[in-house]
Design an enzyme around this catalytic site. Sequence first.
Site, PDB file in Angstrom:
ATOM      1  CE1 TYR A 135     -22.939  36.760  40.452  1.00 16.41           C
ATOM      2  CE2 TYR A 135     -23.604  38.055  39.446  1.00 16.41           C
ATOM      3  CZ  TYR A 135     -23.927  36.941  39.130  1.00 16.41           C
ATOM      4  OH  TYR A 135     -24.384  36.460  37.810  1.00 16.41           O
ATOM      5  CE  LYS A 190     -35.399  25.963  41.861  1.00 21.37           C
ATOM      6  NZ  LYS A 190     -35.715  25.089  40.758  1.00 21.37           N
ATOM      7  CG  ASP A 222     -37.204  26.307  37.616  1.00 20.90           C
ATOM      8  OD1 ASP A 222     -37.846  27.419  38.577  1.00 20.90           O
ATOM      9  OD2 ASP A 222     -37.045  24.702  38.174  1.00 20.90           O
ATOM     10  CG  ASP A 246     -24.896  38.281  35.485  1.00 23.11           C
ATOM     11  OD1 ASP A 246     -24.855  38.408  34.330  1.00 23.11           O
ATOM     12  OD2 ASP A 246     -24.144  37.591  35.895  1.00 23.11           O
ATOM     13  CG  ASP A 250     -26.452  38.530  29.070  1.00 24.02           C
ATOM     14  OD1 ASP A 250     -26.510  39.706  29.370  1.00 24.02           O
ATOM     15  OD2 ASP A 250     -25.307  38.578  29.585  1.00 24.02           O
TER      16      ASP A 250
END
Length: 362
Positions: A135, A190, A222, A246, A250
């Site tokens: 980001y 990851k 994942d 992020d 959520d």
Amino acid sequence: MKIAILPGDGIGTEIVAEAVKVLNVLDLDFETGYAPVGGVAYAAHGHPLPEATLTLAKQADAVLFGAVGDWRYDHLARALRPEQAILGLRRHLGLFANLRPAICHEQLAGASSLKPELVAGLDILIIRDSTGDVYFGEPRGRRVATDGHFPGQDEGYDTMRYSRPEVERVAHVAFEAARRRNRRVTSVDKANVLETSQFWRDVMTDVGRQYPDVALDHMYVDNAAMQLVKAPKNFDVIVTGNLFGDILSDEAAMLTGSIGMLPSATLNASKQGLYEPSHGSAPDIAGKGIANPLATILSAAMMLRFSLGQPEAADRIEAAVRQVLANGLRTADIYSEGTTKVGTAAMGDAVVAALMRETAVH
Ligand code: NAD
């Protein structure tokens, strides 16, 4: 203890007033200062984060924040939009660790999209680095590719990167939080594909050696996304980078079924923090007295625990919220048949009453 109170826009004023009511019955010694933020600050001072508001926040031990956002300011340049106030506060206060609990109270398990038995009693904490990763990594932009699959074609690119101190500081927040809970940290990355993630994993493992009393495991993102909907109660603390956090925070928020119930905190290295509900300014219900104040009240509890050194007071607020839910009181967003629908102020009053009853018993 100094608390800067920034109610903001929309339902912000209504829900923060209830959290302040609750703080005021705790018999703690703190000073409060109020300042405008977001759209109301733009309207009054021409900027969503005026200098005086920032100064108040910097001088406080903690900031209790309502919400910002108002469609009347959607036409403004990005830097002047209400939402920029949060980014400004994060940057100026050096807030890097975002903490989002996903708690599903037994009585609200029916509101989740998952089977009630999977989520009833859920209590996990997601800690996300909020200032690094792809980001913010440079370089980024658009260019004509000189290599890759389509040289000579336009492409967009970003840079994923983490430095050792960035990973170490968020790791310490996670391990320390786990010590106050069930002493388990799952670091999500990851590492099977990304160099940055392998580095993240190595640093997490290094920091983990300083916390032999906390169990650390690693999970690919994942798989973590799958496990969150398959067996969410298996987690205690999840720590992860900005991008994965992020998305996972959520996802976890939705497990609980009610955005009006979810608090959050963002901390810096000296434990100063910004405490706010996970939801926005809800302009569709602002001024109607029906917003759920519990996410903000629970944010105030987090503030007492993480920035103000008052964990017992935090426990008391959380117990009072559980009591009010057990008594069947519900704001419209969490209402179901057989419960009693109440407005914002009545919900705040009920939490205050539960706290006072408990004080009378002890
Ligand atoms: P929102 O979270 O404000 O609202 C989404 C839905 O949830 C709405 O139907 C709303 O009525 C409901 N809701 C939210 N909080 C509630 C509560 N406490 N009680 C009952 N119902 C509640 O998201 P949105 O509508 O996408 O955004 C509205 C504004 O808020 C936008 O300007 C957005 O940029 C801003 N926003 C601010 C923050 C923040 O201040 N941290 C976060 C998200 C969105």
